[in-house]
Enzyme design. Sequence first.
Site, PDB file in Angstrom:
ATOM      1  N   GLY A  97       0.822  -1.272   0.203  1.00 23.27           N
ATOM      2  CA  GLY A  97      -0.041  -0.069   0.107  1.00 23.27           C
ATOM      3  C   GLY A  97       0.906   1.200  -0.025  1.00 23.27           C
ATOM      4  N   MET A  98       0.228   2.449  -0.001  1.00 23.84           N
ATOM      5  CA  MET A  98       1.063   3.586  -0.121  1.00 23.84           C
ATOM      6  C   MET A  98       1.665   3.845   1.228  1.00 23.84           C
ATOM      7  SD  MET A  98      -0.806   7.381  -0.414  1.00 23.84           S
ATOM      8  CE  MET A  98      -2.086   7.232   0.803  1.00 23.84           C
ATOM      9  N   ASP A 122      -8.238   9.140  12.072  1.00 23.11           N
ATOM     10  CA  ASP A 122      -8.917  10.201  12.708  1.00 23.11           C
ATOM     11  C   ASP A 122     -10.193   9.635  12.588  1.00 23.11           C
ATOM     12  OD1 ASP A 122      -8.436  10.382  10.022  1.00 23.11           O
ATOM     13  OD2 ASP A 122      -9.216  12.652   9.857  1.00 23.11           O
ATOM     14  N   TYR A 163     -16.126   2.023   8.673  1.00 24.14           N
ATOM     15  CA  TYR A 163     -14.585   2.206   8.662  1.00 24.14           C
ATOM     16  C   TYR A 163     -14.141   2.634  10.134  1.00 24.14           C
ATOM     17  CZ  TYR A 163     -10.052   3.966   7.463  1.00 24.14           C
ATOM     18  OH  TYR A 163      -8.731   4.256   7.382  1.00 24.14           O
ATOM     19  N   LYS A 189     -11.568   0.096  12.497  1.00 22.81           N
ATOM     20  CA  LYS A 189     -10.509   0.676  12.884  1.00 22.81           C
ATOM     21  C   LYS A 189     -10.432   0.927  14.408  1.00 22.81           C
ATOM     22  CE  LYS A 189      -7.284   1.982  10.638  1.00 22.81           C
ATOM     23  NZ  LYS A 189      -6.537   1.219   9.984  1.00 22.81           N
ATOM     24  N   TRP A 212      -5.568  11.810   6.566  1.00 16.30           N
ATOM     25  CA  TRP A 212      -5.463  12.630   5.150  1.00 16.30           C
ATOM     26  C   TRP A 212      -4.106  12.229   4.550  1.00 16.30           C
ATOM     27  CZ3 TRP A 212      -8.053  18.097   4.980  1.00 16.30           C
ATOM     28  CH2 TRP A 212      -9.083  18.067   5.432  1.00 16.30           C
TER      29      TRP A 212
HETATM   30  N1  LIG Z   1      -5.248   6.838   3.516  1.00 19.10           N
HETATM   31  C1  LIG Z   1      -5.577   7.633   4.252  1.00 19.10           C
HETATM   32  O1  LIG Z   1      -5.787   8.821   3.924  1.00 19.10           O
HETATM   33  C2  LIG Z   1      -5.494   7.210   5.822  1.00 19.10           C
HETATM   34  C3  LIG Z   1      -5.823   8.151   6.644  1.00 19.10           C
HETATM   35  C4  LIG Z   1      -5.741   7.765   7.975  1.00 19.10           C
HETATM   36  C5  LIG Z   1      -5.341   6.725   8.377  1.00 19.10           C
HETATM   37  N2  LIG Z   1      -5.115   5.672   7.166  1.00 19.10           N
HETATM   38  C6  LIG Z   1      -4.530   4.237   7.687  1.00 19.10           C
HETATM   39  O2  LIG Z   1      -3.296   4.460   7.366  1.00 19.10           O
HETATM   40  C7  LIG Z   1      -2.806   2.978   6.759  1.00 19.10           C
HETATM   41  C8  LIG Z   1      -2.246   2.886   5.453  1.00 19.10           C
HETATM   42  O3  LIG Z   1      -3.148   3.478   4.518  1.00 19.10           O
HETATM   43  P1  LIG Z   1      -2.791   3.465   3.027  1.00 19.10           P
HETATM   44  O4  LIG Z   1      -3.674   4.566   2.569  1.00 19.10           O
HETATM   45  O5  LIG Z   1      -1.436   3.279   2.893  1.00 19.10           O
HETATM   46  O6  LIG Z   1      -3.742   2.129   2.791  1.00 19.10           O
HETATM   47  P2  LIG Z   1      -3.588   1.584   1.152  1.00 19.10           P
HETATM   48  O7  LIG Z   1      -2.724   2.309  -0.135  1.00 19.10           O
HETATM   49  O8  LIG Z   1      -5.048   1.442   0.585  1.00 19.10           O
HETATM   50  O9  LIG Z   1      -3.107   0.031   1.018  1.00 19.10           O
HETATM   51  C9  LIG Z   1      -3.835  -0.850   1.839  1.00 19.10           C
HETATM   52  C10 LIG Z   1      -3.156  -2.061   2.034  1.00 19.10           C
HETATM   53  O10 LIG Z   1      -3.749  -3.069   2.823  1.00 19.10           O
HETATM   54  C11 LIG Z   1      -3.621  -4.337   2.135  1.00 19.10           C
HETATM   55  N3  LIG Z   1      -4.778  -5.207   2.398  1.00 19.10           N
HETATM   56  C12 LIG Z   1      -6.093  -4.910   1.891  1.00 19.10           C
HETATM   57  N4  LIG Z   1      -6.581  -5.999   2.367  1.00 19.10           N
HETATM   58  C13 LIG Z   1      -5.914  -6.821   3.093  1.00 19.10           C
HETATM   59  C14 LIG Z   1      -6.228  -8.289   3.713  1.00 19.10           C
HETATM   60  N5  LIG Z   1      -7.489  -8.796   3.667  1.00 19.10           N
HETATM   61  N6  LIG Z   1      -5.269  -8.695   4.511  1.00 19.10           N
HETATM   62  C15 LIG Z   1      -4.009  -8.057   4.433  1.00 19.10           C
HETATM   63  N7  LIG Z   1      -3.665  -6.917   3.736  1.00 19.10           N
HETATM   64  C16 LIG Z   1      -4.792  -6.282   3.094  1.00 19.10           C
HETATM   65  C17 LIG Z   1      -3.494  -3.892   0.730  1.00 19.10           C
HETATM   66  O11 LIG Z   1      -2.668  -5.194   0.231  1.00 19.10           O
HETATM   67  P3  LIG Z   1      -2.707  -5.589  -1.433  1.00 19.10           P
HETATM   68  O12 LIG Z   1      -2.771  -4.340  -2.353  1.00 19.10           O
HETATM   69  O13 LIG Z   1      -1.657  -6.488  -1.514  1.00 19.10           O
HETATM   70  O14 LIG Z   1      -4.232  -6.162  -1.232  1.00 19.10           O
HETATM   71  C18 LIG Z   1      -2.528  -2.632   0.743  1.00 19.10           C
HETATM   72  O15 LIG Z   1      -1.062  -3.294   0.897  1.00 19.10           O
HETATM   73  C19 LIG Z   1      -4.254   2.100   7.043  1.00 19.10           C
HETATM   74  O16 LIG Z   1      -4.087   1.305   8.259  1.00 19.10           O
HETATM   75  C20 LIG Z   1      -5.368   3.209   7.008  1.00 19.10           C
HETATM   76  O17 LIG Z   1      -6.655   2.650   7.714  1.00 19.10           O
HETATM   77  C21 LIG Z   1      -5.038   5.889   6.194  1.00 19.10           C
END
Ligand SMILES: NC(=O)c1ccc[n+]([C@@H]2O[C@H](COP(=O)([O-])OP(=O)(O)OC[C@H]3O[C@@H](n4cnc5c(N)ncnc54)[C@H](OP(=O)(O)O)[C@@H]3O)[C@@H](O)[C@H]2O)c1
Length: 280
Positions: free
Chosen positions: A10-11, A102, A125, A129, A149
């Site tokens: 993921g990102m 958040d 969601y 979380k 964000w």
């Molecule tokens: N994006 C935001 O704005 C934001 C804000 C606050 C907090 N967060 C938190 O920050 C963290 C990282 O977010 P991100 O934006 O980097 O996420 P992302 O780019 O959407 O990546 C999600 C990751 O989760 C993996 N995943 C999905 N389903 C899965 C499963 N069943 N088992 C194991 N892995 C699984 C995906 O793997 P595959 O691609 O290999 O399926 C991918 O590596 C998360 O905990 C998110 O809740 C994000």
Amino acid sequence: MRALVVGGTGMLGQAVTAHWLERGAAVLAVGSDRVDLTRPDTGERAIADFAPELVVNCAAFTRVDDCESEPELAMAINGTGVGDLARATSAAGAKLIHISTDYVFDGESAEPYDEAAAVNPRSVYGESKLEGERQTLRFPRNLVLRTSWLFGPGGGSFAATIVRLLADGGQPLRVVADQHGCPTYAPYLAATIWELAAADATGVLHYCNREATTWHGFALAIVRAVGREVEIEAISTEEMPRPAERPAHSVLSVERIERLLGHPVEPWQRGLESYLEQVR
Ligand SMILES: NC(=O)c1ccc[n+]([C@@H]2O[C@H](COP(=O)([O-])OP(=O)(O)OC[C@H]3O[C@@H](n4cnc5c(N)ncnc54)[C@H](OP(=O)(O)O)[C@@H]3O)[C@@H](O)[C@H]2O)c1
């Protein structure tokens, strides 16, 4: 340091992997094809094979609106699956750093949320979380790090969408101007996770970049940084209904983490410059 990065595709997972490898750590970054949080045996196997000292969980079901129509899957990945990972991590004598959000807050406070503020998620969601947080904190060595964000290379985000729309022709944009929060650059968060691991931080911490803005303010900054002149209409949340409710004011307080790290968190504008250099 041996670190297993779950959600390494993921990102944030990519940013953590890149930063930690640069620092000389031994990193195994896995996507859901190797560690699937809905299948506890896959996490147990990876931990047994790699023997990490630290597990960083960057995996989540992050499609906030889809979580509303798939609540069981959201809970399985973001809630109970995290519990299974936490148990396997602890059984191996390792520590779990779990990334949260958040969205565990309702967004009704005008003040920044500190780590002790009452949680009250308003979306599936956010609820899922929050369950992941509770499961993580059953083990005292673990750390829950809430952020907001996120944007960065290698992933979908609001910033990525605006950049793409601008590249597609820069038609007038309509962006919500009544939701407040703090953009956070994934590579800065990755570096912070490294610092927190070194400090053996535990419990709950908040990390985001300074200062708070709105989605509209963030979009304006992106358009200016790209050097384009595109009209951006400020609209209300009501004018853009979505399946999942978003917190109106989910500014995270970073006072505690700044004290712990001994330096201020970075401004998101600097992260934006670095991001645009990479994606342009
Ligand atoms: N994006 C935001 O704005 C934001 C804000 C606050 C907090 N967060 C938190 O920050 C963290 C990282 O977010 P991100 O934006 O980097 O996420 P992302 O780019 O959407 O990546 C999600 C990751 O989760 C993996 N995943 C999905 N389903 C899965 C499963 N069943 N088992 C194991 N892995 C699984 C995906 O793997 P595959 O691609 O290999 O399926 C991918 O590596 C998360 O905990 C998110 O809740 C994000």
